[in-house]
Design a protein around this motif. Structure first.
Motif: not given
Length: 454
Positions: A297, A306, A309-310, A326, A433, A435
């Protein structure tokens, strides 16, 4: 002893014949492959030199034009006899804004499909565009209408003579009454069809918008345009704007007097064959389902591990900020691969590396990747690329082994400390999301939980 010598002689002769036949087969195959490649090169050269493509351009409105790419890779060759062969090339529609050609979008044809059909004979060549109209009318229609068991009508547009002809098929077999040609060769603009073999065709074109991309269809009429029935792709159920009339064509059309070109689209042919991307160093190819090799990530800054991230993973002016995708850390010019196979529906490729554009994805690719039993789809978007593969165009079929292009720093990712590929996902038009769709899983600090490729 004499019998033994005869037996050994026969064995030697058998082995010699075996390898002789093998060599002949290999040599013959090599000659045929080279011959086909030479013919394809010749066809492409003539298609572009004659500017046939300009005859297919359609204006939808002031901001949208409809055009076609010829899929030169996934063709089918049908041999009619020793002196005549037909090449069938799928034609992939796409739309663009004539004021700015930076963005090309995939277009879906409903109940119709176009092919470039090239007849190769000893005397001359013929270039025609065949439009297949299926007889199968349902409430919701499949986009792919051409198969070996095709039933419906085909309209041929002769790109040299600017004339039209038609042929009808039932279960893959032509049911046209035979009209013999009185001329030699296959590229004459004349026809031997009598008046009863010709008619005026009144065809009306319509388009609609489905989840941001264009869908097109047409209907037949006599004195006025017939409106399309209430059909649309299943994924458009909640995102369809309705059919809008575009234009109508009135054509004097006669029964086709060319030799039957046959039906393309059988197993292993046509537009469903995946197209490979550009070659990649084997050491940079990831596990299937990962966008790059050894993904992690990407941080949004030095402290926010982080931030890529979503969800509400960032702050702006002291307030939580939602991140819609992402971000996978990728040094500039890292080969990028799709999470799943699918069809390219949108491409932007003309932004120079390092160019900053506020609130922009930069160069990006959008792929319609998964169709569920409930009719829903997932579309994945891969953004901030420096370059996109030369074969990646709207309508291109790809797999997880297709190199989409190279990561970069275009759009609002220019100048960031952590270059990355921004991946977004939409299911039935709603952002989700992405991910969970990445093969590699990540721990709480964004580091990959390493699992060897299967």
């Amino acid at each position: 002893m004499k019998l033994k010598k005869i037996y050994l002689s026969l064995m030697v002769l058998s082995v010699m014949l075996h390898f002789s036949c093998k060599k002949e087969i290999y040599d013959s195959t090599g000659i045929k492959q080279k011959s086909s490649l030479d013919e394809i090169s010749s066809i492409k050269e003539k298609y572009f030199s004659k500017k046939y493509g300009s005859k297919l351009l359609q204006t939808i409105n002031d901001t949208t034009k409809l055009d076609y790419n010829v899929d030169w890779e996934n063709y089918e060759k049908i041999d009619v006899n020793d002196s005549l062969s037909y090449y069938h090339f799928p034609m992939i529609p796409y739309s663009y804004n004539p004021k700015s050609r930076s963005e090309e979008r995939y277009v879906k044809e409903i109940n119709q499909k176009k092919y470039l059909i090239v007849g190769k004979s000893k005397m001359d060549d013929s270039f025609r565009v065949a439009t297949y109209y299926s007889d199968s009318i349902k409430d919701e229609l499949d986009v792919q209408v051409v198969s070996k068991n095709f039933s419906g009508s085909v309209t041929y547009f002769n790109l040299d003579a600017n004339t039209h002809s038609f042929r009808k098929y039932r279960q893959g077999s032509s049911i046209n009454r035979t009209v013999p040609k009185k001329v030699s060769g296959i590229n004459s603009s004349s026809t031997t069809a009598s008046s009863e073999d010709c008619y005026m065709e009144f065809r009306c074109s319509f388009n609609g918008i489905c989840d941001g991309y264009l869908i097109v269809t047409s209907t037949l009429g006599k004195d006025a345009c017939a409106s399309p029935k209430n059909f649309y792709p299943s994924e458009c159920r909640n995102y369809f704007t309705g059919w809008e009339y575009v234009h109508s064509d009135v054509k004097f059309i006669c029964i086709d007097d060319y030799p039957d070109p046959g039906i393309p689209g059988g197993p292993g042919t046509g537009p469903d064959n995946p197209t490979p991307g550009d070659d990649v160093d084997p050491d940079k190819i990831p596990c299937l389902g990962d966008p790059i090799k050894s993904p992690t990530i990407a941080r949004s800054n030095a402290t926010n591990i982080n931030g890529g991230r979503y969800g509400y993973t960032r702050t702006y002016n002291g307030k939580p900020k939602f991140h819609h995708g992402t971000d996978i850390y990728a040094p500039v010019n890292t080969p990028v691969f799709p999470l799943t196979g699918g069809t390219v529906i949108r491409v932007v490729r003309d932004i120079a590396p390092g160019t900053y554009i506020e609130s922009s994805f930069g160069n990006y690719i959008e792929i319609e990747s998964v169709r569920y039993s409930d009719g829903k789809t997932i579309k994945f978007l891969y953004a901030h690329l420096n370059s996109i593969g030369s074969n990646i165009k709207p309508g291109t079929r790809i797999t997880t082994q297709t190199n989409l292009g190279l990561s970069g720093n275009t759009g609002n990712a220019a100048g960031v400390d952590y270059p990355h590929v921004h991946i977004e996902a939409r299911k039935d038009g709603i952002r989700i999301n992405p991910e969970p769709y990445i093969r590699t899983k990540f721990n709480t600090n964004g580091t990959a939980i390493v699992v060897p490729c299967p």
